[in-house]
Design a protein around this motif. Structure first.
Motif, PDB file in Angstrom:
ATOM      1  N   SER A 184      44.964  94.780   0.619  1.00  0.00           N
ATOM      2  CA  SER A 184      45.747  96.023   1.079  1.00  0.00           C
ATOM      3  C   SER A 184      45.057  96.793   2.083  1.00  0.00           C
ATOM      4  CB  SER A 184      46.099  96.916   0.063  1.00  0.00           C
ATOM      5  OG  SER A 184      46.700  97.991   0.238  1.00  0.00           O
ATOM      6  N   ILE A 185      43.833  96.861   2.036  1.00  0.00           N
ATOM      7  CA  ILE A 185      42.972  97.346   3.126  1.00  0.00           C
ATOM      8  C   ILE A 185      42.842  96.685   4.403  1.00  0.00           C
ATOM      9  CG2 ILE A 185      40.391  98.285   3.780  1.00  0.00           C
ATOM     10  CD1 ILE A 185      40.000  98.953   1.072  1.00  0.00           C
ATOM     11  N   LEU A 186      42.887  95.466   4.198  1.00  0.00           N
ATOM     12  CA  LEU A 186      42.918  94.408   5.482  1.00  0.00           C
ATOM     13  C   LEU A 186      44.225  94.361   6.196  1.00  0.00           C
ATOM     14  CD1 LEU A 186      41.755  92.298   7.310  1.00  0.00           C
ATOM     15  CD2 LEU A 186      42.224  90.365   5.378  1.00  0.00           C
ATOM     16  N   LEU A 187      45.261  94.472   5.170  1.00  0.00           N
ATOM     17  CA  LEU A 187      46.683  94.643   5.797  1.00  0.00           C
ATOM     18  C   LEU A 187      46.674  95.919   6.720  1.00  0.00           C
ATOM     19  CD1 LEU A 187      49.528  93.220   5.778  1.00  0.00           C
ATOM     20  CD2 LEU A 187      50.122  94.623   3.862  1.00  0.00           C
ATOM     21  N   GLN A 188      46.490  97.048   6.246  1.00  0.00           N
ATOM     22  CA  GLN A 188      46.650  98.173   6.879  1.00  0.00           C
ATOM     23  C   GLN A 188      45.839  98.036   8.320  1.00  0.00           C
ATOM     24  OE1 GLN A 188      46.066 102.098   4.591  1.00  0.00           O
ATOM     25  NE2 GLN A 188      45.356 100.565   3.060  1.00  0.00           N
ATOM     26  N   GLY A 189      44.791  97.625   8.412  1.00  0.00           N
ATOM     27  CA  GLY A 189      43.866  97.316   9.544  1.00  0.00           C
ATOM     28  C   GLY A 189      45.037  96.354  10.292  1.00  0.00           C
ATOM     29  N   ALA A 190      45.522  95.440   9.899  1.00  0.00           N
ATOM     30  CA  ALA A 190      46.454  94.391  10.574  1.00  0.00           C
ATOM     31  C   ALA A 190      47.668  95.052  11.281  1.00  0.00           C
ATOM     32  CB  ALA A 190      46.763  93.375   9.831  1.00  0.00           C
ATOM     33  N   ARG A 191      48.215  95.989  10.545  1.00  0.00           N
ATOM     34  CA  ARG A 191      49.443  96.705  11.082  1.00  0.00           C
ATOM     35  C   ARG A 191      48.933  97.623  11.976  1.00  0.00           C
ATOM     36  NH1 ARG A 191      51.886  97.753   4.884  1.00  0.00           N
ATOM     37  NH2 ARG A 191      53.054  95.635   4.827  1.00  0.00           N
ATOM     38  N   ILE A 192      47.896  98.233  12.121  1.00  0.00           N
ATOM     39  CA  ILE A 192      47.353  98.973  13.229  1.00  0.00           C
ATOM     40  C   ILE A 192      47.200  98.213  14.452  1.00  0.00           C
ATOM     41  CG2 ILE A 192      45.510 100.421  13.993  1.00  0.00           C
ATOM     42  CD1 ILE A 192      44.826 101.424  11.385  1.00  0.00           C
ATOM     43  N   ALA A 193      46.811  97.031  14.263  1.00  0.00           N
ATOM     44  CA  ALA A 193      46.328  96.038  15.489  1.00  0.00           C
ATOM     45  C   ALA A 193      47.837  95.559  16.012  1.00  0.00           C
ATOM     46  CB  ALA A 193      45.586  94.959  15.003  1.00  0.00           C
ATOM     47  N   LEU A 194      48.911  95.434  15.074  1.00  0.00           N
ATOM     48  CA  LEU A 194      50.055  95.045  15.638  1.00  0.00           C
ATOM     49  C   LEU A 194      50.924  95.854  16.243  1.00  0.00           C
ATOM     50  CD1 LEU A 194      50.535  92.592  12.614  1.00  0.00           C
ATOM     51  CD2 LEU A 194      50.271  91.985  15.108  1.00  0.00           C
ATOM     52  N   ALA A 195      50.687  97.100  16.029  1.00  0.00           N
ATOM     53  CA  ALA A 195      51.371  98.335  16.673  1.00  0.00           C
ATOM     54  C   ALA A 195      51.721  98.277  17.973  1.00  0.00           C
ATOM     55  CB  ALA A 195      50.791  99.663  16.113  1.00  0.00           C
ATOM     56  N   ASP A 196      50.948  97.683  18.635  1.00  0.00           N
ATOM     57  CA  ASP A 196      51.140  97.593  20.276  1.00  0.00           C
ATOM     58  C   ASP A 196      51.200  96.261  20.794  1.00  0.00           C
ATOM     59  OD1 ASP A 196      48.356  97.011  19.903  1.00  0.00           O
ATOM     60  OD2 ASP A 196      47.768  98.190  21.272  1.00  0.00           O
ATOM     61  N   GLY A 197      51.644  95.305  19.893  1.00  0.00           N
ATOM     62  CA  GLY A 197      51.749  93.993  20.163  1.00  0.00           C
ATOM     63  C   GLY A 197      50.808  92.964  19.392  1.00  0.00           C
ATOM     64  N   PRO A 198      50.823  91.822  19.796  1.00  0.00           N
ATOM     65  CA  PRO A 198      50.049  90.697  19.040  1.00  0.00           C
ATOM     66  C   PRO A 198      48.652  90.883  19.008  1.00  0.00           C
ATOM     67  CG  PRO A 198      51.811  89.611  20.733  1.00  0.00           C
ATOM     68  CD  PRO A 198      51.478  91.149  20.811  1.00  0.00           C
ATOM     69  N   TYR A 199      48.138  90.415  18.067  1.00  0.00           N
ATOM     70  CA  TYR A 199      46.522  90.620  17.964  1.00  0.00           C
ATOM     71  C   TYR A 199      45.799  90.070  19.189  1.00  0.00           C
ATOM     72  CZ  TYR A 199      47.559  90.287  12.805  1.00  0.00           C
ATOM     73  OH  TYR A 199      48.128  90.555  11.587  1.00  0.00           O
ATOM     74  N   THR A 200      44.725  90.783  19.694  1.00  0.00           N
ATOM     75  CA  THR A 200      44.001  90.508  20.898  1.00  0.00           C
ATOM     76  C   THR A 200      42.781  89.734  20.133  1.00  0.00           C
ATOM     77  OG1 THR A 200      42.439  92.419  20.689  1.00  0.00           O
ATOM     78  CG2 THR A 200      44.320  92.444  22.163  1.00  0.00           C
ATOM     79  N   PRO A 201      42.089  88.989  20.893  1.00  0.00           N
ATOM     80  CA  PRO A 201      40.892  88.258  20.082  1.00  0.00           C
ATOM     81  C   PRO A 201      39.890  89.197  19.655  1.00  0.00           C
ATOM     82  CG  PRO A 201      41.464  87.241  22.243  1.00  0.00           C
ATOM     83  CD  PRO A 201      42.371  88.375  22.161  1.00  0.00           C
ATOM     84  N   ALA A 202      39.762  90.289  20.195  1.00  0.00           N
ATOM     85  CA  ALA A 202      38.711  91.406  19.822  1.00  0.00           C
ATOM     86  C   ALA A 202      39.395  91.881  18.391  1.00  0.00           C
ATOM     87  CB  ALA A 202      38.488  92.606  20.950  1.00  0.00           C
ATOM     88  N   GLU A 203      40.749  92.148  18.282  1.00  0.00           N
ATOM     89  CA  GLU A 203      41.065  92.751  16.948  1.00  0.00           C
ATOM     90  C   GLU A 203      40.978  91.704  15.989  1.00  0.00           C
ATOM     91  OE1 GLU A 203      44.605  95.665  18.786  1.00  0.00           O
ATOM     92  OE2 GLU A 203      45.311  93.538  18.283  1.00  0.00           O
ATOM     93  N   ARG A 204      41.554  90.583  16.299  1.00  0.00           N
ATOM     94  CA  ARG A 204      41.088  89.477  15.267  1.00  0.00           C
ATOM     95  C   ARG A 204      39.499  89.209  14.856  1.00  0.00           C
ATOM     96  NH1 ARG A 204      44.863  85.746  13.789  1.00  0.00           N
ATOM     97  NH2 ARG A 204      46.743  85.788  15.044  1.00  0.00           N
ATOM     98  N   ASP A 205      38.858  89.364  15.735  1.00  0.00           N
ATOM     99  CA  ASP A 205      37.239  89.614  15.319  1.00  0.00           C
ATOM    100  C   ASP A 205      36.708  90.557  14.346  1.00  0.00           C
ATOM    101  OD1 ASP A 205      34.871  88.303  15.811  1.00  0.00           O
ATOM    102  OD2 ASP A 205      34.321  89.963  16.672  1.00  0.00           O
TER     103      ASP A 205
END
Length: 232
Positions: A183-204
């Motif tokens: 759930s914590i990881l998912l919250q971070g993922a949703r923040i990263a996706l809020a402005d578009g697909p994951y960037t390499p830095a966000e995935r890292d």
């Protein structure tokens, strides 16, 4: 056979003459999560001295026992490893700090200048317990984090940021079930996706979050993919 003359009767008479008793001595106190009561309680840490008794009176030492933790409410004794479990209050604070740190790390990966990402981060942080969190506060904290770790926005997760994440997540991970860690990881993922697909830095950054939460790489990939497929 007369009452008290059988084997059990003889054993009862013998135990009333000879036995053992433990004298407990307080060695500290504090607050803990009592597994017996199911909530935060005060405790005493006790060390014990066992003695043989004769007619109920202590006569010979038999050695030390304990230490144990005694709940001030239910009076039950537990092993000292029970103190490794955080209190409800402490656990809530650890969870709140973890979500806050993850939000800052994801924003530092490139979303600090994005209004949708900041809005998503504020929602996550407020839900975790920081009710007065604002976009301005998070943006300022990201700047401070980058200055402290020497990181530049959009770069992969460096050593400084990884240390921040591990300091916040390592103590929490053992006390969370799999669904809680994801759930914590998912919250971070949703923040990263809020402005578009994951960037390499966000995935890292999110991979570092997963590792700190002891989520295997395959499950990290699965959670990130599910987040990308599911509208927030």
């Amino acid at each position: 056979m007369l009452p008290g003359r059988g084997r059990n009767g003889h054993a009862a008479r013998f135990s009333s003459i000879l036995g053992t008793r433990t004298a407990w001595t307080p060695a500290g106190d504090g607050e803990f999560f009592c597994p017996g009561c199911g909530g935060d309680r005060n405790y005493q840490r006790l060390t014990g001295q066992r003695r043989f008794t004769l007619l109920g009176l202590p006569v010979l030492p038999r050695g030390e026992t304990g230490p144990v933790v005694e709940c001030a409410a239910c009076r039950r004794h537990f092993g000292t490893d029970v103190l490794d479990h955080p209190t409800t209050t402490r656990f809530s604070a650890m969870l709140r700090d973890a979500v806050h740190t993850v939000a800052l790390a994801v924003l530092a990966a490139g979303g600090a200048g994005s209004r949708p990402a900041l809005e998503a981060a504020v929602l996550a942080v407020r839900a975790a317990g920081f009710d007065d969190c604002t976009e301005e506060q998070l943006a300022a904290l990201v700047e401070a984090l980058e200055a402290d770790t020497g990181r530049i926005t959009g770069e992969p997760c460096g050593a400084g940021l990884a240390i921040e994440l591990h300091e916040a997540l390592d103590p929490l991970a053992p006390h969370l079930a799999t669904v809680g860690r994801e759930s914590i990881l998912l919250q971070g993922a949703r923040i990263a996706l809020a402005d578009g697909p994951y960037t390499p830095a966000e995935r890292d950054v999110l991979a570092t979050v997963g590792a700190a939460l002891t989520i295997c790489s395959d499950d990290v990939t699965r959670v990130l993919a599910e987040a990308a497929r599911t509208p927030s």
